[in-house]
Design a protein around this motif. Sequence first.
Motif, PDB file in Angstrom:
ATOM      1  N   ARG A 176     -40.489 -29.298  34.679  1.00 33.75           N
ATOM      2  CA  ARG A 176     -41.497 -28.630  35.511  1.00 33.75           C
ATOM      3  C   ARG A 176     -42.146 -29.640  36.444  1.00 33.75           C
ATOM      4  O   ARG A 176     -42.576 -30.713  36.018  1.00 33.75           O
ATOM      5  CB  ARG A 176     -42.551 -27.961  34.633  1.00 33.75           C
ATOM      6  CG  ARG A 176     -42.024 -26.743  33.879  1.00 33.75           C
ATOM      7  CD  ARG A 176     -42.925 -26.411  32.718  1.00 33.75           C
ATOM      8  NE  ARG A 176     -43.076 -27.572  31.849  1.00 33.75           N
ATOM      9  CZ  ARG A 176     -44.129 -27.789  31.057  1.00 33.75           C
ATOM     10  NH1 ARG A 176     -45.118 -26.937  31.034  1.00 33.75           N
ATOM     11  NH2 ARG A 176     -44.178 -28.866  30.297  1.00 33.75           N
ATOM     12  N   ARG A 236     -50.713 -35.646  31.768  1.00 31.01           N
ATOM     13  CA  ARG A 236     -51.237 -36.025  30.454  1.00 31.01           C
ATOM     14  C   ARG A 236     -51.262 -34.825  29.518  1.00 31.01           C
ATOM     15  O   ARG A 236     -50.931 -34.921  28.355  1.00 31.01           O
ATOM     16  CB  ARG A 236     -52.647 -36.593  30.636  1.00 31.01           C
ATOM     17  CG  ARG A 236     -53.139 -37.426  29.484  1.00 31.01           C
ATOM     18  CD  ARG A 236     -54.532 -37.966  29.756  1.00 31.01           C
ATOM     19  NE  ARG A 236     -54.547 -39.123  30.620  1.00 31.01           N
ATOM     20  CZ  ARG A 236     -55.414 -39.299  31.628  1.00 31.01           C
ATOM     21  NH1 ARG A 236     -56.310 -38.377  31.900  1.00 31.01           N
ATOM     22  NH2 ARG A 236     -55.389 -40.390  32.347  1.00 31.01           N
ATOM     23  N   GLN A 237     -51.653 -33.667  30.038  1.00 30.88           N
ATOM     24  CA  GLN A 237     -51.789 -32.470  29.202  1.00 30.88           C
ATOM     25  C   GLN A 237     -50.486 -31.714  29.026  1.00 30.88           C
ATOM     26  O   GLN A 237     -50.470 -30.675  28.371  1.00 30.88           O
ATOM     27  CB  GLN A 237     -52.794 -31.505  29.837  1.00 30.88           C
ATOM     28  CG  GLN A 237     -54.210 -31.997  29.808  1.00 30.88           C
ATOM     29  CD  GLN A 237     -55.184 -31.007  30.415  1.00 30.88           C
ATOM     30  OE1 GLN A 237     -56.359 -31.257  30.435  1.00 30.88           O
ATOM     31  NE2 GLN A 237     -54.710 -29.875  30.907  1.00 30.88           N
ATOM     32  N   GLY A 238     -49.438 -32.172  29.683  1.00 31.59           N
ATOM     33  CA  GLY A 238     -48.164 -31.491  29.531  1.00 31.59           C
ATOM     34  C   GLY A 238     -48.034 -30.216  30.338  1.00 31.59           C
ATOM     35  O   GLY A 238     -47.202 -29.365  30.021  1.00 31.59           O
ATOM     36  N   GLU A 239     -48.845 -30.049  31.406  1.00 28.67           N
ATOM     37  CA  GLU A 239     -48.670 -28.869  32.266  1.00 28.67           C
ATOM     38  C   GLU A 239     -47.390 -28.994  33.086  1.00 28.67           C
ATOM     39  O   GLU A 239     -46.871 -28.014  33.598  1.00 28.67           O
ATOM     40  CB  GLU A 239     -49.855 -28.689  33.212  1.00 28.67           C
ATOM     41  CG  GLU A 239     -51.235 -28.624  32.583  1.00 28.67           C
ATOM     42  CD  GLU A 239     -51.414 -27.486  31.600  1.00 28.67           C
ATOM     43  OE1 GLU A 239     -50.679 -26.496  31.706  1.00 28.67           O
ATOM     44  OE2 GLU A 239     -52.268 -27.624  30.715  1.00 28.67           O
TER      45      GLU A 239
ATOM     46  N   LEU B 137     -57.475 -24.812  27.246  1.00 33.74           N
ATOM     47  CA  LEU B 137     -56.272 -24.051  27.582  1.00 33.74           C
ATOM     48  C   LEU B 137     -55.063 -24.929  27.886  1.00 33.74           C
ATOM     49  O   LEU B 137     -53.988 -24.421  28.191  1.00 33.74           O
ATOM     50  CB  LEU B 137     -56.542 -23.152  28.802  1.00 33.74           C
ATOM     51  CG  LEU B 137     -57.632 -22.096  28.671  1.00 33.74           C
ATOM     52  CD1 LEU B 137     -57.725 -21.272  29.953  1.00 33.74           C
ATOM     53  CD2 LEU B 137     -57.363 -21.185  27.493  1.00 33.74           C
ATOM     54  N   ALA B 138     -55.233 -26.260  27.822  1.00 35.73           N
ATOM     55  CA  ALA B 138     -54.137 -27.173  28.185  1.00 35.73           C
ATOM     56  C   ALA B 138     -52.884 -26.881  27.375  1.00 35.73           C
ATOM     57  O   ALA B 138     -52.963 -26.377  26.247  1.00 35.73           O
ATOM     58  CB  ALA B 138     -54.574 -28.613  27.973  1.00 35.73           C
ATOM     59  N   ALA B 139     -51.725 -27.240  27.969  1.00 35.47           N
ATOM     60  CA  ALA B 139     -50.447 -27.002  27.292  1.00 35.47           C
ATOM     61  C   ALA B 139     -50.428 -27.683  25.930  1.00 35.47           C
ATOM     62  O   ALA B 139     -49.913 -27.135  24.957  1.00 35.47           O
ATOM     63  CB  ALA B 139     -49.297 -27.498  28.166  1.00 35.47           C
ATOM     64  N   ASN B 140     -50.996 -28.907  25.848  1.00 33.73           N
ATOM     65  CA  ASN B 140     -51.072 -29.560  24.540  1.00 33.73           C
ATOM     66  C   ASN B 140     -52.507 -29.535  24.004  1.00 33.73           C
ATOM     67  O   ASN B 140     -52.949 -30.437  23.311  1.00 33.73           O
ATOM     68  CB  ASN B 140     -50.513 -30.984  24.607  1.00 33.73           C
ATOM     69  CG  ASN B 140     -51.229 -31.836  25.647  1.00 33.73           C
ATOM     70  OD1 ASN B 140     -52.278 -31.418  26.151  1.00 33.73           O
ATOM     71  ND2 ASN B 140     -50.706 -33.007  25.951  1.00 33.73           N
ATOM     72  N   LEU B 160     -53.088 -22.280  31.593  1.00 30.62           N
ATOM     73  CA  LEU B 160     -53.791 -22.694  32.809  1.00 30.62           C
ATOM     74  C   LEU B 160     -53.062 -22.152  34.033  1.00 30.62           C
ATOM     75  O   LEU B 160     -51.874 -21.852  33.969  1.00 30.62           O
ATOM     76  CB  LEU B 160     -53.818 -24.217  32.897  1.00 30.62           C
ATOM     77  CG  LEU B 160     -54.970 -24.931  32.199  1.00 30.62           C
ATOM     78  CD1 LEU B 160     -54.828 -26.430  32.408  1.00 30.62           C
ATOM     79  CD2 LEU B 160     -56.309 -24.462  32.718  1.00 30.62           C
TER      80      LEU B 160
END
Lengths: 363, 297
Positions: A176, A236-239, B137-140, B160
Amino acid sequence: MSTTRTTLIPCAAAVAALTLLASACASPAADGGGAGSGSDGALVIASWGGRFTETTQKHLADPFTEETGIQVQIVDSPGTFATKLQSMSEAGNIEWDIIDSSGAADAFFMAQEGLVQDLPADMRSSFEDALGEGKVSDFGFTYANLGYVIACNDEAVDACPTTIPEFFDTDAFPGRRIMPGEAYSQMTAVLAQAAGRPVDDALPIDVPEMLEPLRDIKADTSVWWTSGDQMEQSLRQGEGDLGIFMSGRAYNLAETGMDVTVNWAGSYDPGYTMAVTDAPNQEEAMQFLQWVVDHPEAQAAWAEEMQYSVPSPDALDLLPTEVAETLADYPANFEGLAQQDFEWYLENKSEIDSGMQQIIQGG
Amino acid sequence: MATVETVRPAKGRVRARPWRPEAGPVTGLLLAAPMLVAIVLFVAFPLVQVFVDASSGGVPVQRYTDVFTNPVSRRALATTLTDSALVAVVTVALGAVIAWTLHTTARRWVRVLLWTTALVPFWMGMIIKNYAIYLLLAANGPLNALLMGLGVVDSPLSLLYTKFAVVYGISYSLLPYAVLALYSVFVQVDRSLLSSAAVLGAGRAQVLATVVAPLVRGGVLVALALIFLLSIGFYVTPIMLGGLQTPFMATVINQQVFSLYDFPGAAASAAILLVIAFVVVATILALAGGKTLRRML
């Protein structure tokens, strides 16, 4: 008791009303733009706020004041140099002297509108001698330069693309994408390469042809970033797994312990430091520009702290190699980046911007 | 007024004229003057200026039609209106449950807990509030960790940059407004009416539909209008939690000013949003009726 109350209430009401009026009057000045009237002859530099302002204060403004005795006041106006300067100019009330590292497209726009001054010819040629030809424009010199580069979360991708065409090849390099959402000019040089143009001759390009790769990559894009913080958080958050990042931000992530690969392919994005037309302190403004050019060690200290590149080749030499090689002006990095064409961009700005905006936001 | 005068013991200095507890019209006007000046200068003038700016220069009509024909702003306008309508419904529904419980509960700790819950969003800065939800709501983030831990999902959900995130964020911010607005209406519902209805054989649903609903209908409509209005102006939440995938009009207006340097276009977008807001509110207020408004204000 009753008489006291009857006088007290109107008084309180009047005070409340006046306070409201006063605060309403004061609010435009409180957001940083209207600080000029209180500057008392100090050189006013418009900068980006936060750590950027602090670093400019510490490594440029303070030593400049120490050497010349000229006081400096820095006001924060992140991302709004052109619009604020335009309204100041329309109101006939210029409050800034220097613009600290404006984005290049904005800088060329301000130059086109006559909002920033051209350098005197002798000054320009001496700047070119000190910094190199590509680092000086008619109106100023490049500063806080960076690259829009490829960054990958190594834990999320098998291989990190090393060129822009590879980055846009989502079959060979799945993952992604995290893409710039509003950096239209920077993206032109990236998209031109994705459309098959060579790095050293990417622009100008036919606009519809340039937009094709953006349309294609949209389905694989999970984040269109609009701020540096969002860009870092997204990886960092894996989005998202890989993206087009500002180089300094990508190294930030690596520094905070993430496994990040940074590949120097993308577009070169200079900033411009320049003097404002009809500035209240014209002479001091020119003195400041000269001082920055003459002090590579100040530029080096600034660059080391901010991780943005500076124009002076001497400054790069003064830096430790492990710092220099994270900067956009480091020769090996510079070669991997395509140059933007600001004059072409400004001529076609509305077609390019709205074209990209429609693909990104048009649903 | 005369009675006041007669009960006052006539000792010391006696007023020549009888006094009135409320100020006269001239004093009132004078006291209100700074406020009126402020409103004219900082509310009325900029609002008029928006329409003047939008109509300045060559193609004023086209500027307004552009807002509807340009795919970016058309989509943003639709998103703004539908998301705000969703926010209004969600927030008023949640707020109604909280406000009604506050009105009817006999337990002190429930009241304290609910007031705290309802008002906490008020005490936090906009950025803090949105950042908290952003991290949640973050993916991790914790919500995905919980869902995966419970085995509800196998891979993290993209929460998100969705409509859900935007509606969630705005609703959380606006919940206190809904609770306060509805509470002021609910407290006027006499609880003995409910027990009377029950005594006469009405069920819970029937009481709600035939006794409570007619009494609070206007107040609920006003709360819906208020939340909707506040919501369509949101900027930070849609951009932080929705990203560019689900932009609100405020995002587009910001881009028109700061990226495209299109001031008249931005003014036209703002003007259209303003007109739509006005029409929606006027309609709802007309439905609610003047009596409700007077009671609430």
